[in-house]
Design an enzyme around this catalytic site. Structure first.
Site, PDB file in Angstrom:
ATOM      1  N   ARG A 121       4.009   1.566  -4.384  1.00 46.27           N
ATOM      2  CA  ARG A 121       4.175   0.699  -5.556  1.00 46.27           C
ATOM      3  C   ARG A 121       3.807  -0.760  -5.270  1.00 46.27           C
ATOM      4  NH1 ARG A 121       9.991   1.792  -7.765  1.00 46.27           N
ATOM      5  NH2 ARG A 121      10.358   1.983  -5.517  1.00 46.27           N
ATOM      6  N   ASN A 178       8.395   4.759 -10.341  1.00 45.83           N
ATOM      7  CA  ASN A 178       8.615   6.092  -9.760  1.00 45.83           C
ATOM      8  C   ASN A 178       9.235   6.998 -10.802  1.00 45.83           C
ATOM      9  OD1 ASN A 178       7.665   5.747  -7.171  1.00 45.83           O
ATOM     10  ND2 ASN A 178       9.659   5.313  -6.270  1.00 45.83           N
TER      11      ASN A 178
END
Length: 784
Positions: A29, A47
Site C-alpha cells: 500500500r 486492504n
C-alpha cells in the site's frame, strides 16, 4: 484504436483496480500511495479480504503507466497473481490516500509467510545511535513475522498477536506515515512499547535477567555447555554449543534423539564456508528471505561436534533469521577468542515426534527436563511452524520439509474454480491442504500423527486454515489406510462428503498439480509404505492416469515383511526375507547372518505371522544396504539407505544383473548378484554404486515398457525414495535421453509431506467432474 487518439489518451477517467496475490503486510500500500502521488493521480488504496483495492483518477495514460510500474517495480516480498481493471464514474477526491481495511466474506487475499530480518533492520539494530539499538523484535514492512502471528484476515494489527501492544507515539507516527518503511508494518514496535525478552530457570521459573542482560547471561550459559530453550518465530528451539561434544550428547539423551542429525545455525556465510561445501545455488537458498535449513556436504575436519550429524556426509545449516538470533551471536562472538567462531545446534524444542513448543507455559511444562534455562518473550505465537528443510539434488531444489518461510504461499492449480476441498494427508510427515479459488494451500509441517499432542496440532491447523481462508470445504479427502488418525478424523466429520484416495496416486497427483499438468501420465512412485487397494502395502509402483482415473501397470514383486513394523527399524529382517526369496534354504555366507535368528524369521514367513506383503522400493533399498555390509538397525527413518547412498564414490560402474518384467518386477536377480559380490568381499562403496545404477537402469527399462504399453510420453517421479539424490539424478537423465517429459517435485516434498496436495487436487477434480471416486484398474492383480 480509440485509445491511440490524443484526446482519448489525455482524457480524465477513474478506474477500480483489484490486485490479488501476496499484497498485504509487504509494503504494497505505501508503494501504491507513493507511486500514485508521484504520477499526480487521485483516489485511494485499501486492504480487503478479496485483495488490495485501488481507485485511481487521472489521465488514462498516467493510469496505464501506474499499472505498468506497479507490476514491474512492486515491493520485493509482494507477488501479484491477478490484476483486474474496471472503469467507474468520476469522483471528487482531491488527492490520493490510504483508507482503513474493509472486511469481506469472500477471502481471496494471500498471506505472506514469515520473513527473515532485512538488511535495513539489521543495520539499525546494530547502530548505537538508533532508537531500536539491540531491540530483539525490530521489523518493518519488508521483514518479520506474518503467518505465525495472524488470527484472521485482513492482515491488520488487531487481527494479530501484536494487538495487545499499544504503539508509542514514535512507532505510531512511523505506522501512519506512507513514506516510512514501517507504514502499516503490523508487528511494528520498539523497546518502549513492544514485546520484551527475559531469561528464567527451569523448574522454579525464576527470572534471572531481562533484555540485553538476559542475552549476555544466555551466551555465558551456552558457552558453559548448558541447554537453553529459545522462543523464536514459529516455536522454540533447543540450543546448545555445536562445538561441545558433551553438551550435544546431553541434548540427544534428554530429547530422546539418538542419531538423527541435528541442524546447526551459523552467524554468517563466512562461517558456513568453513563447515561445508557451498555452490551458488545453495548459497542463494541459504540466504533467501525464507531462511531454510539447507543440507550441505561437510568439509573435512570441520569445527562441529561429531554428535551433531554422526555417520552423515551432510550437515543441516541455517543462518539467523530473527533479530534475537543475531543478538545472541553478536554476544557469543564477543566472548570468544578471535580464532573461534560461534556455532549453535538449533533443533525443534520437543521430544522426538511431538509438535514443536510455542507457548511460554507450554515450554515450562514440556521442556523442564530437557532445557536448563528458558529464554522467553511475550509476543504470542499463534501457529506452530518448524524450520523448513531443503537440499540441492541433481541440479534442483528438493524440499524435505516445507514449513516456516514458505507456508502459506499456495500452489496454483490449473483451474479458476471457487470450489473448496480439504485434504488431510497421511500418518507420517503429515500436512493438510485446502483448495480455494484455484489455489491449494498446503499447511506447514505437522509431523507424525502418533501421539495426542500431534493429533491436537493437526486439528488446530485445520481450524486455523479454515479461519484465515474463510472457507467451508465441500468435500474432505483422506488416505485409504483405515488406521491413520487423519483417516479416522475425516470419517468422523459429517459436514461434507468423504473421498478416499490411494496413497501413491496422491503422490503422483501432487507432482502433477505443481506442474499444472492435467493430461494422463506415467507415474514411477517409490516409497516405504502406502496402503493399496488390495489391502497390501504398496511402495514400488508403476502407475498411469490423471487426477480422476488410475491404472496400476506394474510393481516390484511383493514379499513378506517379517515382524511388520519391527522390520522397518531392523532392516536386517528385510534382508533375510529378500535372501530367502532369492536363494531358498541355502543362504549365502554373509557376515550379518551369523548371529541372526534365521529360523524364527523362516517360521514367521511360513506361518504368515505378522508378515504383511509389500512391494516397497524403500524396503528393497534397506535390504540391499544390509546385504552390502551396511547398517542393520536404524534410529531414524531411512538411516540405512541414507548411509548406503552416501557410501557411493562413483557412478561409472556396470549395473548388477536385473530383469525388467511386467507386471511383477523381479528383485531376485539383483539380490543374488549383490549377495554373491558381498560374499567375495566387494567393498560397500562399489556395491552401493552398482546397486544405484542397477535401480536406475531397471526403472528406465520398466518405464519404457510402460510408455510402449500406454503411448504416454510424460513421466512423474514421486515418493520418498526420490529424496535419494543419486537415483533421482540417474533416472531423470536416463528418461530424458528417450525424449520423455519428466516431472519432479519443485514446490513440495516428494515424501509424505506432499500427499495432502495430491489428495486435494484429486478431490477438487472429482468434485468438478461430478464424480464420487477415482476410476481404478489394477493390471497387476486384476480389476478393482
Amino acid at each position: 484504436m480509440i485509445r491511440d487518439r490524443p484526446a482519448e489518451r489525455t482524457k480524465i477517467i477513474r478506474q477500480r483496480i483489484l490486485v490479488n496475490g501476496i499484497v498485504q503486510g509487504v509494503g504494497f500500500r505505501p508503494f501504491v500511495f507513493n507511486l500514485a502521488r508521484q504520477l499526480q493521480l487521485s483516489g485511494f488504496v485499501t486492504n480487503t479480504s478479496q485483495g488490495v483495492v485501488i481507485e485511481l483518477q487521472g489521465q488514462r495514460t498516467l493510469i496505464d503507466e501506474f499499472v505498468q510500474r506497479l507490476q514491474k517495480d512492486k515491493p520485493p516480498l509482494s507477488e501479484i497473481i491477478s490484476l483486474q481493471r474496471t472503469d467507474i464514474p468520476l469522483q471528487d477526491d482531491g488527492n490520493f490516500r490510504i483508507i482503513a481495511s474493509v472486511d469481506s466474506a469472500d477471502n481471496q487475499t494471500l498471506i505472506s509467510p514469515d520473513i527473515a530480518i532485512c538488511d535495513d533492520c539489521l543495520r539499525e539494530m546494530r547502530d548505537p545511535s538508533d532508537r531500536r539499538y539491540r531491540y530483539p523484535f525490530i521489523n518493518c514492512t519488508n521483514c518479520g513475522p506474518r503467518f505465525t502471528i495472524i488470527k484472521r484476515i485482513p492482515y491488520d494489527r488487531p487481527n494479530t498477536s501484536m494487538a495487545e501492544f499499544a504503539m508509542c507515539e514514535a512507532c505510531q507516527a512511523e505506522y501512519e506515515d506512507p513514506t516510512n518503511r514501517r507504514f502499516h508494518a503490523q508487528p511494528n514496535a520498539c523497546a518502549r512499547c513492544g514485546p520484551h525478552v527475559w531469561l528464567e530457570t527451569v523448574g522454579d521459573n525464576k527470572e534471572l535477567a531481562r533484555e540485553q542482560a538476559a542475552i549476555e547471561l544466555l551466551a555465558r550459559y551456552l558457552l558453559d555447555g548448558k541447554i537453553v530453550a529459545i522462543k523464536g518465530l514459529g516455536g522454540f528451539h533447543l540450543a546448545v554449543d555445536a562445538t561441545n561434544e558433551q553438551a550435544v550428547q546431553r541434548l540427544r539423551r534428554r530429547k530422546n534423539r539418538e542419531q538423527k542429525p541435528l541442524a546447526v545455525m551459523a552467524p554468517d556465510l563466512a562461517v558456513v564456508k568453513k563447515l561445508v561445501f557451498l555452490d551458488a545455488a545453495e548459497q542463494e537458498l541459504l540466504t533467501a528471505p525464507q531462511r531454510p535449513i539447507v543440507l550441505l556436504k561437510k568439509k573435512p575436519h570441520l569445527p562441529v561436534a561429531e554428535a551433531v550429524a554422526p555417520a552423515n556426509q551432510r550437515l543441516g545449516v541455517m543462518l539467523p533469521y530473527t533479530p534475537l538470533h543475531y543478538l545472541i551471536f553478536d554476544e557469543l562472538q564477543s566472548r570468544l577468542p578471535e580464532n573461534k567462531v560461534p556455532l549453535l545446534v538449533m533443533t525443534s524444542a520437543n521430544r522426538s515426534e511431538e509438535p514443536i513448543v510455542i507457548d511460554n507455559e507450554e515450554a515450562r511444562k514440556r521442556l523442564f527436563d530437557i532445557a536448563d534455562y528458558l529464554l522467553l518473550h511475550n509476543r504470542a505465537i499463534l501457529i506452530r511452524a518448524d524450520d523448513s528443510v531443503v537440499a540441492r539434488f541433481a541440479g534442483q531444489t528438493v524440499f524435505i520439509r516445507r514449513s516456516r518461510g514458505y507456508v502459506p504461499r499456495p500452489v496454483f492449480l490449473n483451474t479458476q474454480s471457487k470450489a473448496s476441498v480439504l485434504a488431510v494427508g497421511g500418518e507420517l510427515k503429515n500436512t493438510v491442504c485446502f483448495s480455494k479459488g484455484g489455489r491449494a494451500f498446503l499447511s506447514q509441517h505437522i509431523g507424525d500423527l502418533e501421539n495426542l499432542l500431534a493429533n491436537q496440532f493437526f486439528e488446530e491447523t485445520i481450524e486455523h486454515f479454515a479461519d484465515i481462508l474463510q472457507t467451508t470445504p465441500q468435500r474432505i479427502i483422506c488416505d485409504l489406510h483405515p488406521a491413520y488418525f487423519s483417516t479416522q478424523w475425516a470419517e468422523s466429520q459429517n459436514y461434507a462428503p468423504l473421498v478416499k484416495v490411494q496413497h501413491h496416486h496422491a503422490h503422483m497427483a501432487a507432482c502433477m498439480a505443481e506442474w499444472q499438468w492435467d493430461e494422463p501420465a506415467i507415474g514411477v512412485i517409490l516409497d516405504g509404505t502406502g496402503y493399496g487397494y488390495d489391502g497390501t502395502i504398496w511402495g514400488g509402483e508403476i502407475l498411469a492416469g490423471d487426477f480422476t482415473t488410475l491404472e496400476r501397470l506394474a510393481c516390484f514383486k511383493p514379499l513378506p515383511i517379517p515382524g511388520g513394523e519391527a522390520a522397518i527399524k531392523e532392516p536386517w529382517r528385510m534382508a533375510v526375507s529378500y535372501l530367502l526369496a532369492a536363494f531358498g534354504e541355502a543362504l549365502p555366507e554373509l557376515p550379518f547372518l551369523k548371529d541372526k535368528p534365521i529360523a524364527l524369521i523362516r517360521q514367521l514367513l511360513e506361518k504368515k505371522l505378522n508378515s504383511p506383503l509389500t512391494s516397497s522400493c524403500g524396503r528393497l533399498f534397506d535390504a540391499a544396504a544390509v546385504i552390502s555390509g551396511g547398517r542393520q538397525h536404524i534410529y531414524y527413518e531411512a538411516q540405512a539407505t541414507i548411509e548406503f547412498t552416501q557410501a557411493v564414490r562413483t557412478i561409472d560402474v556396470a549395473p548388477l544383473q536385473f530383469e525388467a518384467d511386467l507386471p511383477y518386477i523381479p528383485f531376485e536377480p539383483i539380490i543374488r548378484n549383490l549377495a554373491e559380490l558381498a560374499v567375495e568381499g566387494t567393498p560397500i562403496a562399489l556395491l552401493a554404486a552398482r546397486f544405484h545404477v542397477t535401480m536406475a537402469s531397471l526403472l528406465e527399462a520398466v518405464t519404457l515398457k510402460a510408455v510402449q504399453k500406454t503411448g504416454l510420453k510424460t513421466v512423474v517421479l514421486s515418493g520418498g525414495v526420490f529424496q535419494n539424490e543419486i537415483l533421482l539424478k540417474l533416472l531423470n537423465a536416463f528418461l530424458q535421453k528417450h525424449n520423455l517429459k519428466v516431472l519432479t517435485h519443485r514446490q513440495t516434498p516428494p515424501n509424505d509431506g506432499g500427499i495432502s496436495l495430491g489428495q486435494c487436487a484429486i478431490g477438487l477434480k472429482l468434485l468438478l467432474a461430478g464424480k464420487e471416486e477415482v476410476s481404478f484398474l489394477d493390471r497387476v492383480s486384476g480389476e478393482v
